[in-house]
Design an enzyme around this catalytic site. Structure first.
Site, PDB file in Angstrom:
ATOM      1  N   LYS A 197     -20.976  29.019  64.768  1.00 54.66           N
ATOM      2  CA  LYS A 197     -20.546  29.352  63.551  1.00 54.66           C
ATOM      3  C   LYS A 197     -18.900  28.982  63.194  1.00 54.66           C
ATOM      4  CE  LYS A 197     -20.245  33.808  60.832  1.00 54.66           C
ATOM      5  NZ  LYS A 197     -19.102  34.407  61.143  1.00 54.66           N
TER       6      LYS A 197
ATOM      7  N   HIS B   1     -30.155  42.386  70.797  1.00 56.96           N
ATOM      8  CA  HIS B   1     -29.940  41.898  69.854  1.00 56.96           C
ATOM      9  C   HIS B   1     -30.683  41.660  68.627  1.00 56.96           C
ATOM     10  CE1 HIS B   1     -25.638  40.521  70.768  1.00 56.96           C
ATOM     11  NE2 HIS B   1     -26.399  39.991  71.803  1.00 56.96           N
TER      12      HIS B   1
END
Length: 909
Positions: free
Chosen positions: A572, A138
């Site tokens: 999120k 990532h």
């Protein structure tokens, strides 16, 4: 007495001395590079930063030219980097020291084995423990490989300083070496000019294996077994740590991951472990010079020596050396054959190797080594078989010929599109995607149960997407047939929302024989990510596991079913509290379903580096999981800068891996500190608290009409998205849409602007509402903090995040907003931050943040002033860039500041 965190034992005086040495050398190098006048400006900023006069800092930086900004940014980005090295050296030294003494520390393996040894089934527990760190790519590793290599050289020099008496080291030579590396760093591009390819990411992560991960894992495994033997427990087959890999197999949202990258990942990994084995055999060849003049080998070893192509007259009386030569020849031939299968290039074949037969698997290689070991022991050479010999045997058990297990991952929507095309092509169903869930399940089960044939044929027309996907499964089959079953063991489905999502994955695996109606060579692993999906996971898995065909698949995998939990998207989606709580409840409920059906549910935790993405101290993260949720195995992602922090050297790697194993075992065998009735009361309270937190979070993020613009104007999201720090795109959709933005740049941007929003927002209001509702509720929260590991870890993480945030700097980012209505979002954020800090300290019973984490407090005291400067440089350059078109120098300066802030925070994405 409770064992202390090892970090709290650090030698602050030596660390401070080393920080001063490196800072002085950085000053010297910078002065030579830029001259006295420019250097005086830098030292002026250092002085202002130390005084915490932010207004003066801002005004001084605003006066700098773009060219001066580069020098200032480079200097202040390098400072936290050097401080990091001194802290890493301190930890490594302490690990090495305490592992050679009887002193205890939190997570020490000896204490863990002592704890387990009291259990009736101790041997069974220790035999089955398996913790798997999964290395991912990532885009949070902002350091270039070149810079990492240079910092490792500085690390080695500082270790020399600590490992010998200061009076015996050649101080001048030692200082010159440090000076040389710092000068090179200051004249090296700190950021990548080109975006990484997947192949670069694979090679970059491989550097951690030879010098760090392999020696640390083999040492830990050997120590684990030795400690068990001392307690009379036989755990010879145990592999407490094995490694996982996402790079090359994780194609979710990354169009650059293909069948070729999967092949490349497996091939490079295989080359790394073969190189280790060959080097280990060479070492044994050089050292085991036992002669028949004194002892006779067993017939097994005599036969191995006879088969060897080592016909040197000097080796005539040295059968062990000839035997090792033969093993190396067999190993070389085995590697050649594997490379022949996967490599597009011609393989140079050595004649000696070609005469030796190929090993069919790593177990056969191990059998030859064990024959040599038995012979040595028979001749009373037990000491010879320790050390490197035993390390090699442990390595074979852990790494085989594959090194690490590669996970495949794809989004559920891609699987559905491919299955719909396959069913239409096979004339089974023309409108699969239009069917309801129940109709989809029935069609998929029918195909999986009743028809062993593939749905595709070689001459049938296929879309580009389907062709690409089928090639990947074909490659996976080839890899498993060649490198062994452990090279690929699971396929993860991102955004799992239904049973059909999992059955569609099964159809894709079936196309190349990776799964059939009786067994699964590759397990289907759902990934539940959003708050809603976590809440639905219980019912989805309950029915999925009830299907007879699924029961057979699970049975073929030793009665284990893995489920992956997503920390990033759930955060999120609903904020920190909602994410943590729904993950906790999902684990509890899914574990119970497994127990009802006689299946061991194991979890893979998709954590990031930040608290907002599930990060935080590893030991606490694992020991705060629900009781009963760790069934022998646990896997967790390790990514970006976290890989360097944890595994950058073998001592740090040993310590961090030891912590993972000890935490997992501790959670498996320890008793709850509070009663089940209390846990039920706490659970009821948390449900209400989390509901409030989720409401507050969503009111701002999703309902406030100005929040979208605030995020894109008051954080460096556009600048972060242009960083060349990973192969994967930063967003699934346009970069201007919050919904399509990946969790990593979302978190990274909030870190850069020093708000740390995902790690705390909504926490304060929720707890305040709960406390105000009843005078006794504060006491209950304090009891939860003292007696419930989950809640204690949750609050400690919020405490840490608040300590790294800075509302004074965050307000300057808010000033970047184009209108007052958008800027007003900051007032809401700041009010919640102040409330959260107040309530957290109240519950903890502390007077300040980090009161029970003095090592981190000292660390931040060292570094905060320096990367505060970087924030102001970043702010000034963003202002200039938004007001006028600047040259490439603008982007370069911005990226240097992003790099420096990320280095200072140490867990940025």
């Amino acid at each position: 007495m409770t064992a202390k965190k090892l970090e709290n034992n650090s030698n602050h005086a030596v660390t401070a001395e080393e920080v001063k040495i490196l800072t002085d050398l950085l000053d010297e190098s910078t002065r030579h590079l830029v001259g006295d006048e420019e250097f005086a400006k830098i030292k002026g900023l250092v002085k202002i930063a130390a005084s915490s006069d932010h207004s003066q800092l801002e005004s001084q930086i605003a006066c700098l030219s773009n060219q001066e900004m580069i020098i200032v940014a480079r200097y202040f980005a390098t400072l936290p980097l050097l401080i990091n090295i001194t802290e890493d050296v301190d930890l490594a030294t302490e690990v090495n020291l305490l592992n050679n003494t009887d002193k205890d520390y939190l997570g020490k393996l000896e204490s863990t084995v002592d704890l387990v040894a009291e259990k009736d089934n101790a041997a069974e527990i220790l035999s089955h423990v398996n913790v798997v760190p999964v290395l991912t790519a990532h885009p949070t590793q902002v350091q270039r490989k070149t810079i990492l290599e240079l910092t490792n050289k500085i690390h080695d020099q500082l270790r020399r300083h600590r490992d010998v008496k200061a009076s015996t080291i050649n101080r001048k030579e030692w200082t010159n070496q440090l000076r040389r590396y710092i000068e090179i760093i200051m004249q090296t591009d700190i950021i990548r000019e080109k975006k990484l390819k997947v192949s670069n990411e694979i090679k970059n992560v491989m550097v951690y294996y030879p010098g760090s991960l392999i020696p640390a894992i083999t040492k830990l495994t050997a120590r684990y077994k030795e400690l068990a033997r001392e307690k009379g427990l036989n755990v010879d087959g145990a592999t407490p740590i094995t490694m996982g890999m996402w790079i090359g197999g994780d194609r979710d949202g990354n169009p650059y991951v293909t069948a070729e990258t999967l092949r490349l990942s497996a091939t490079i990994q295989s080359e790394v472990i073969f190189e280790y084995y060959v080097k280990a055999l060479n070492d044994l060849y050089r050292t085991v010079s036992v002669s028949t003049s004194y002892v006779q080998p067993t017939p097994e070893v005599a036969e191995l020596a006879k088969l060897s192509a080592d016909n040197s007259p000097f080796r005539e009386n040295e059968p062990y050396r000839r035997a090792f030569y033969y093993l190396e020849s067999r190993l070389a031939h085995t590697e050649m054959e594997l490379l022949d299968v996967f490599s597009k290039e011609a393989v140079v074949k050595k004649e000696a190797a070609l005469k030796a037969p190929v090993y069919k698997d790593a177990y056969e290689f191990k059998k030859d080594l064990e024959a040599i070991k038995r012979s040595l022991i028979q001749n009373h050479d037990r000491a010879v078989t320790g050390g490197h010999f035993d390390a090699l045997l442990e390595a074979i058990d852990v790494f085989g010929f594959h090194l690490a297990t590669i996970d495949m991952r794809q989004d559920s929507s891609v699987n559905e599109a491919c299955v719909a095309e396959l069913l239409k092509s096979a004339r089974i169903c023309d409108n699969y995607s239009d069917l309801d869930e129940e109709e989809k399940i029935q069609i998929l089960l029918s195909e999986l149960n009743n028809d062993p044939r593939s749905l595709h044929s070689s001459n049938s027309p296929k879309s580009e997407l389907l062709q690409r996907e089928l090639k990947i499964y074909h490659t996976a089959r080839l890899l498993k047939d060649t490198l062994g079953e452990n090279v690929i063991k699971q396929h993860i489905i991102s955004h799992t929302e239904s049973i059909s999502d999992m059955l569609e994955q099964a159809i894709m695996l079936k196309e190349y024989g990776l799964l059939d109606s009786e067994k699964a060579r590759v397990q289907v692993v759902p990934l539940f990510e959003t708050v809603e999906d976590l809440q639905n996971s219980r019912e989805i898995m309950k029915r999925y596991l009830s299907f007879d065909i699924v029961k057979r698949w699970v049975a073929s995998k030793g009665n284990y079913q893995e489920i992956m939990l997503g920390y990033s998207d759930s955060n999120k989606d609903g904020g920190y509290l909602a994410s943590c709580w729904n993950l906790y409840k999902a684990q509890t409920e899914l574990t119970a379903i497994g127990e009802e059906q006689g299946i061991k549910i194991t979890f893979m935790h998709g954590r990031g580096g930040t608290v907002g993405r599930g990060g935080g101290p590893s030991y606490e993260a694992i020991t705060s999981q629900p009781f009963g949720s760790i069934k022998d195995r646990i896997r967790t992602t390790e990514q970006g800068e976290i890989i360097q922090n944890k595994y950058g050297n073998k001592d740090a790697a040993y310590y961090n891996l030891e912590m993972l194993v000890s935490a997992a075992v501790d959670r498996m065998v320890s008793k709850q500190k509070v009663s089940q009735d209390h846990i039920q009361d706490f659970t009821a309270s948390m449900d209400g608290i989390v509901e409030d937190s989720n409401r507050v979070y969503r009111e701002l993020v999703f309902d406030n009409p100005h929040f979208h613009d605030y995020f894109f104007q008051a954080t460096p999201i556009k600048e972060v998205s242009s960083l060349n720090i990973g192969s994967r795109p930063a967003a699934r959709k346009k970069i201007t849409e919050l919904s399509g933005l990946r969790a990593i740049p979302w978190v990274f941007s909030w870190s850069q602007s020093r708000v740390m929003f995902p790690g705390w927002y909504g926490v304060g209001s929720a707890f305040k509402h709960f406390i105000d509702a009843d005078p006794n509720n504060l006491k209950e929260l304090q009891e939860m903090y003292q007696g419930w590991p989950f809640f204690h870890s949750l609050l400690s993480n919020v405490d840490m995040v608040l300590s790294k945030s800075n509302m004074e700097i965050a307000e300057k980012y808010a000033d970047l907003c184009e209108d007052e209505a958008t800027r007003s979002v900051f007032d809401i954020i700041k009010k919640e931050w102040e409330l959260t800090k107040e309530v957290i300290l109240q519950i903890e019973g502390h007077s300040k943040l980090l009161e029970d984490n003095p090592s981190l407090e000292r660390s931040l005291d060292y570094r905060l002033p320096y990367f505060n400067v970087l924030n102001y440089v970043q702010l000034e350059m963003i202002k200039r860039g938004r007001q006028e078109k600047l040259s490439g120098i603008y982007e370069s300066i911005i990226h240097i500041t992003i790099n420096g802030v990320a280095s200072g925070l140490r867990n940025s994405g």
